[in-house]
Scaffold this active site. Structure first.
Site, PDB file in Angstrom:
ATOM      1  N   ASP A 105      57.549  23.863 -12.400  1.00  0.00           N
ATOM      2  CA  ASP A 105      56.798  22.687 -12.899  1.00  0.00           C
ATOM      3  C   ASP A 105      57.879  21.815 -12.935  1.00  0.00           C
ATOM      4  OD1 ASP A 105      55.252  20.101 -12.483  1.00  0.00           O
ATOM      5  OD2 ASP A 105      53.961  20.918 -13.730  1.00  0.00           O
ATOM      6  N   GLY A 109      44.437  17.221 -17.617  1.00  0.00           N
ATOM      7  CA  GLY A 109      43.151  18.271 -17.173  1.00  0.00           C
ATOM      8  C   GLY A 109      43.124  18.996 -17.968  1.00  0.00           C
ATOM      9  N   MET A 110      43.937  19.745 -18.910  1.00  0.00           N
ATOM     10  CA  MET A 110      43.680  21.184 -19.415  1.00  0.00           C
ATOM     11  C   MET A 110      43.245  20.905 -21.248  1.00  0.00           C
ATOM     12  SD  MET A 110      46.798  23.623 -18.036  1.00  0.00           S
ATOM     13  CE  MET A 110      45.709  25.163 -19.418  1.00  0.00           C
ATOM     14  N   VAL A 124      47.515  16.620 -26.267  1.00  0.00           N
ATOM     15  CA  VAL A 124      48.494  17.035 -27.399  1.00  0.00           C
ATOM     16  C   VAL A 124      48.888  16.329 -29.128  1.00  0.00           C
ATOM     17  CG1 VAL A 124      51.115  17.730 -27.730  1.00  0.00           C
ATOM     18  CG2 VAL A 124      50.108  17.769 -25.703  1.00  0.00           C
ATOM     19  N   GLY A 148      49.540  13.147 -25.344  1.00  0.00           N
ATOM     20  CA  GLY A 148      48.951  12.886 -24.714  1.00  0.00           C
ATOM     21  C   GLY A 148      47.851  13.214 -23.945  1.00  0.00           C
TER      22      GLY A 148
END
Length: 370
Positions: free
Chosen positions: A133, A22-23, A26, A19
């Protein structure tokens, strides 16, 4: 960040990318000594990361280090590598709930998944950790039906300060509780709201509040009462529908006050004949068309439920394309065993292929089909 397959990061070798956000990214990695497959979450290079991102990533590491539960993805270790902050996580084989919804799930499955989700949240909340979240893409479903809650990057231990810019919202808009929009504190009841939205979506195939832009969604969250699930589909028992609607109450004092209350209500409800009713979510059009082809089918050789079951299990290994593969195979095979063996060839790894064959054969053998 361009870590290609084969790149070594400490004691790990990159296999592929899982994946990209924005941060950071993975990766699926392999431990060079144990040969165990794990997930490696890497923050963007610290030179380009804001202090808030660093704080949030560090917070996730510290929160996960306190949690040990079968329905929460486990943190194995964390370290720095070439100015990168790295987390090594349990690799969860399967698919996220967002794709499971596109393949279609029954009401029984929806309840089973939500029960596990609530059990995980009950554990986290008891340790002062609020997820903040909860949404389908943060809920993994293994091929054996086990739920794993992911991404505690927005989670906060109760005593900590809120790690977000003044006035900014965290979490995904459709799953945010109304009190967050007005700046009130987030607590366990806000997570219950997100669980309610997720369950609503699971049993109706749609979101309780919809809109084409943030303004419409925010207006709906604050002002509009969702349509009851039993009004959308009369097969959904009114008692069960009321449980979901209570989770979606605008005022948090009117919701389920904690995960234990929510669980108790679910355990007391009875789905009856509606338990095997299957819902396919239209939220991902390119996926849904494929999934519906597998669920409904265009041939009389197989029962729709058989194709649906195979599609859902295959999707754990190949993703949303499972519906297309099952539909194609159903038109070129003459019996269920041949169909299962044909679609199994689409799974690259031999060990995963054997797990798929075993799970499908076991399921149909119990029902007397094979």
């Amino acid at each position: 960040m361009a870590w290609l397959p084969g790149t070594r990061v400490g004691s790990y070798e990159v296999v592929d990318v899982l994946g990209d956000g924005g941060m950071g990214k993975v990766f699926r990695v392999r431990h060079l000594i144990s040969n165990r497959t794990e997930a490696m979450k890497v923050l963007l290079a610290t030179s380009s990361a804001s202090q808030e991102m660093l704080d949030r990533f560090t917070q996730e590491i510290r929160v996960l280090a306190t949690l040990n539960h079968p329905n929460i993805s486990v943190l194995h270790t964390a370290f720095h590598h070439e100015e990168q902050l790295v987390m090594i996580m349990e690799y969860v084989e399967g698919m996220d709930l967002r794709h499971a919804l596109a393949a279609g799930i029954t009401l029984d499955q929806a309840v089973a998944y939500v029960r596990q989700l609530l059990t995980a949240l009950d554990y986290a909340h008891s340790r002062g950790v609020i997820h903040r979240d909860i949404k389908p893409s943060n809920i993994m479903i293994t091929p054996w039906g086990q739920v794993k809650v992911l991404d505690f990057g927005l989670a906060l231990a109760a005593p900590e300060a809120r790690l977000t810019m003044t006035g900014a919202l965290v979490g995904s808009m459709h799953y945010i509780a109304p009190e967050q929009l007005s700046g009130e504190g987030h607590d366990a009841r806000s997570d219950m709201y997100a669980v309610g939205v997720t369950l609503y979506e699971m049993i109706t195939g749609r979101l309780p509040i919809e809109g084409t832009n943030y303004a419409q969604v925010i207006g709906g969250l604050l002002q509009h009462r969702p349509v009851s699930p039993s009004h959308i589909n009369p097969l959904i028992p009114t008692e069960f529908s009321a449980i979901v609607m209570k989770a979606l109450a605008k005022e948090k004092r009117e919701r389920w006050q904690n995960a234990r209350e929510f669980l108790t209500a679910l355990d007391a409800s009875h789905l009856g004949q509606a338990s095997e009713f299957r819902v396919v979510s239209p939220s991902t059009p390119e996926v849904t068309g494929a999934a519906q082809g597998g669920v409904i089918g265009e041939t009389s050789k197989y029962e729709p439920d058989q194709l649906s079951e195979i599609t859902l299990k295959l999707a754990h290994y190949v993703g949303p394309i499972a519906g297309v593969l099952v539909k194609r195979a159903s038109s070129s095979t003459n019996d269920l065993q041949a169909l299962v063996e044909k679609v199994a060839q689409e799974i690259e790894r031999e060990d995963a292929r054997q797990r798929f064959l075993s799970s499908v054969s076991g399921r149909f053998r119990r029902s007397g089909v094979l």
